[in-house]
Design an enzyme around this catalytic site. Structure first.
Site, PDB file in Angstrom:
ATOM      1  N   ARG A  77      59.663   6.898  57.950  1.00  0.00           N
ATOM      2  CA  ARG A  77      60.448   5.828  57.330  1.00  0.00           C
ATOM      3  C   ARG A  77      61.537   5.288  58.250  1.00  0.00           C
ATOM      4  O   ARG A  77      62.088   4.215  57.987  1.00  0.00           O
ATOM      5  CB  ARG A  77      61.029   6.286  55.995  1.00  0.00           C
ATOM      6  CG  ARG A  77      62.041   7.386  56.100  1.00  0.00           C
ATOM      7  CD  ARG A  77      62.409   7.908  54.722  1.00  0.00           C
ATOM      8  NE  ARG A  77      63.151   6.952  53.926  1.00  0.00           N
ATOM      9  CZ  ARG A  77      64.444   6.648  54.119  1.00  0.00           C
ATOM     10  NH1 ARG A  77      65.117   7.209  55.105  1.00  0.00           N
ATOM     11  NH2 ARG A  77      65.043   5.788  53.354  1.00  0.00           N
ATOM     12  N   GLU A 127      50.970  35.198  56.133  1.00  0.00           N
ATOM     13  CA  GLU A 127      52.269  35.692  56.610  1.00  0.00           C
ATOM     14  C   GLU A 127      52.771  34.895  57.807  1.00  0.00           C
ATOM     15  O   GLU A 127      53.882  35.116  58.286  1.00  0.00           O
ATOM     16  CB  GLU A 127      52.180  37.174  56.982  1.00  0.00           C
ATOM     17  CG  GLU A 127      51.733  38.074  55.845  1.00  0.00           C
ATOM     18  CD  GLU A 127      52.492  37.811  54.548  1.00  0.00           C
ATOM     19  OE1 GLU A 127      53.730  37.883  54.579  1.00  0.00           O
ATOM     20  OE2 GLU A 127      51.841  37.516  53.529  1.00  0.00           O
TER      21      GLU A 127
HETATM   22  N1  4HQ Z   1      56.753  28.470  55.106  1.00  0.00           N
HETATM   23  N2  4HQ Z   1      60.241  25.418  55.991  1.00  0.00           N
HETATM   24  C1  4HQ Z   1      55.566  30.592  55.381  1.00  0.00           C
HETATM   25  C2  4HQ Z   1      57.984  27.960  54.700  1.00  0.00           C
HETATM   26  C3  4HQ Z   1      58.675  26.857  55.413  1.00  0.00           C
HETATM   27  C4  4HQ Z   1      59.988  26.420  55.149  1.00  0.00           C
HETATM   28  C5  4HQ Z   1      55.892  27.877  56.117  1.00  0.00           C
HETATM   29  C6  4HQ Z   1      56.240  29.641  54.431  1.00  0.00           C
HETATM   30  C7  4HQ Z   1      55.206  28.894  56.996  1.00  0.00           C
HETATM   31  C8  4HQ Z   1      53.868  30.879  57.061  1.00  0.00           C
HETATM   32  N3  4HQ Z   1      58.211  26.108  56.398  1.00  0.00           N
HETATM   33  N4  4HQ Z   1      54.603  29.937  56.225  1.00  0.00           N
HETATM   34  N5  4HQ Z   1      60.843  26.881  54.245  1.00  0.00           N
HETATM   35  O1  4HQ Z   1      58.546  28.449  53.755  1.00  0.00           O
HETATM   36  O2  4HQ Z   1      59.172  25.240  56.749  1.00  0.00           O
END
Ligand code: 4HQ
Length: 273
Positions: free
Chosen positions: A172, A134
């Site tokens: 890049r 989470e």
């Molecule tokens: N997560 N952009 C949940 C993401 C995410 C996103 C990363 C899922 C962190 C705990 N991270 N975890 N979209 O969906 O960066």
């Protein structure tokens, strides 16, 4: 760059030593793999980018080396513990005296844009924190993280893919990372904020269609105009949010007007009256 060479329009980031990435992740091998191939892999070989992955499991205490626990207040899933992450971040920071910006990959963060990528690419050092489950105890984020960054409005199962996106986009842009055939200035968003024009290669004639005549003409001014026109039209059609027609210069308005009179339509809008 050789001192007798013309200034390279691709070299946007002054090269004051490699940019250093430290990625904090429960899956360090994932990060290592992503950073091994293609432009990023070559940038590392060329010493333009360095990367170290850090596993919070290695900084967790006890026989079980716990890195997560149940959320206060109940609910599903697990939350990453403060202490293993804090110890990991301390170790990563201590591995190099350069000041680091600590970024937590999260859908709660600001959305990553090419403008943001350019800013990050000019920094000496980034620490990318990847959460699983989470996410991370909010107190760790408050105390240790400079910013949260999202790669888009969707939910990943962990921050690793997001961190790999940041690593790729930033690497890049380092001076010398791209070959002549991979220019950054002509890409979508670089320079003018428009989408890219279409590209064609051999054969000229194929069952799936012909290459547009103008590209075979050898007339470089006409080719440049055609490409600009395509970029404008495609942006208006596909991503009208990226472009404000009222701010376009005279030449761009002309290209659009020409396209509309030739096609009897308004890209992204209503058909011409
Ligand atoms: N997560 N952009 C949940 C993401 C995410 C996103 C990363 C899922 C962190 C705990 N991270 N975890 N979209 O969906 O960066």
């Amino acid at each position: 760059m050789r001192s007798d060479a013309l200034p390279n329009p691709q070299s946007r980031i002054p090269n004051s030593g490699p940019i250093r990435f430290d990625v904090v992740s429960l899956f360090p091998e994932f990060i290592a793999r992503a950073a091994d191939v293609g432009v990023v892999g070559r940038a590392r070989e060329r010493g333009l980018v360095t990367l170290q992955a850090w596993n919070p499991r290695d900084y967790a205490e006890g026989n079980y080396r716990r890195v997560d626990d149940r959320p206060f207040g109940g609910g599903p899933g697990m939350v990453m513990l403060i202490d293993p992450l804090r110890a990991t971040l301390a170790a990563a920071r201590a591995a190099d005296p350069a000041p680091a910006r600590v970024i937590y990959m999260s859908p709660q963060g600001q959305r990553l844009t090419q403008a943001r990528v350019r800013e990050l690419a000019a920094l000496p050092r980034l620490i990318l924190l990847c959460g699983r489950y989470e996410g991370v105890d909010e107190r760790l984020l408050q105390a240790e993280v400079d910013e949260e960054l999202s790669i888009g409005d969707y939910v990943l199962s962990g921050g690793e893919l997001a961190a790999a996106v940041v690593l790729d986009a930033v690497a890049r842009l380092q001076d010398g990372a791209l070959g002549d055939a991979e220019s950054a200035v002509q890409d979508s968003f670089e320079g003018d904020g428009l989408l890219d024009c279409p590209h064609y290669t051999r054969p000229v004639s194929h069952a799936l269609g012909q290459v547009p005549e103008v590209l075979l003409s050898g007339n470089h001014a006409e080719i440049a105009k055609w490409r600009r026109q395509q970029a404008l039209v495609r942006t208006l059609e596909r991503r009208p949010d990226l472009i404000d027609e009222s701010t376009l210069g005279k030449a761009d308005r002309r290209l659009l007007a020409d396209w509309r009179s030739a096609n009897g339509a308004d890209p992204g809008g209503t058909p011409a009256a």
